[in-house]
Design a protein around this motif. Sequence first.
Motif, mmCIF file in Angstrom:
data_model
loop_
_atom_site.group_PDB
_atom_site.id
_atom_site.type_symbol
_atom_site.label_atom_id
_atom_site.label_comp_id
_atom_site.label_asym_id
_atom_site.label_seq_id
_atom_site.Cartn_x
_atom_site.Cartn_y
_atom_site.Cartn_z
ATOM 1 N N ASN A 126 0.847 -1.196 0.000
ATOM 2 C CA ASN A 126 0.000 0.000 0.000
ATOM 3 C C ASN A 126 0.882 1.246 0.000
ATOM 4 O OD1 ASN A 126 -2.301 1.601 0.127
ATOM 5 N ND2 ASN A 126 -2.520 1.409 2.339
ATOM 6 N N PHE B 43 -7.033 2.637 -0.788
ATOM 7 C CA PHE B 43 -5.580 2.523 -0.871
ATOM 8 C C PHE B 43 -4.942 3.901 -0.809
ATOM 9 C CE2 PHE B 43 -6.526 -1.745 -1.888
ATOM 10 C CZ PHE B 43 -5.361 -2.484 -1.703
ATOM 11 N N SER C 232 -11.227 -0.613 -4.839
ATOM 12 C CA SER C 232 -9.872 -1.037 -4.489
ATOM 13 C C SER C 232 -9.075 -1.557 -5.683
ATOM 14 C CB SER C 232 -9.931 -2.156 -3.438
ATOM 15 O OG SER C 232 -10.381 -1.674 -2.205
ATOM 16 N N PHE D 45 -1.239 -7.699 2.118
ATOM 17 C CA PHE D 45 -1.962 -6.471 2.456
ATOM 18 C C PHE D 45 -2.740 -6.658 3.758
ATOM 19 C CE2 PHE D 45 -5.885 -3.855 2.037
ATOM 20 C CZ PHE D 45 -5.279 -2.614 2.134
#
Length: 213
Positions: free
Chosen positions: A30, A61, A86, A97
Amino acid sequence: MAREILLVRHGEAYNSVEPDGLREVSDRSNPPLTPRGEAQAEAVARRVGQFAPDRVVASPFLRTSQTAFAYLELADALGATDVRLSEHFMFRSLLDFPGVDLEDHQARFADRLSVAPELTTRDAFPAFPESDASVLARASDLVDEWLARDDWSRLAFFCHWATVVAVTRAFLPEADFEPMHCSVTHLVEEEDGSWRAIDINASDHLPEQLRTL
């Protein structure tokens, strides 16, 4: 009044550029915008300002939220994040993530860009690996929800490559393009309820040196 939607891809970030020490990259799944990405976001913020959206929705994000925030700060406006915008969960870095870092999100954006508490956990996001059909399905679900609402006439979505294309295809199934960083795709509703594109992947608001894929 005809409704309009503006789709904005995020600026250049440290997912397509290797870390260079100019910005902290604490989470490779990210990453933030690069300095050039920040300049792109400032440029597209002025373009979004001309559009003057009633509602702003962004991917949670970081790079996309930063791009949206550039506009929200300029316009003294508020926005929200939506998991359906996303990133496409097909890239290896997304195996790890962890969800949104709420403390970092609030430090960067305060109340300007809200994030739902459930997005701080991995379970709220698509499973890995995610199919193209899954991206199209979540984009279509988002579009259906917004089209059923009557509290907007101009809507701005800040997205990723895959979700810019997926949302566009919810209106124009044959659309096929490669969104540039901070490009805009502008869709407008016709009197018969169909939609057409005024711009697809437009980048004329960006100086030549800021135009990147």
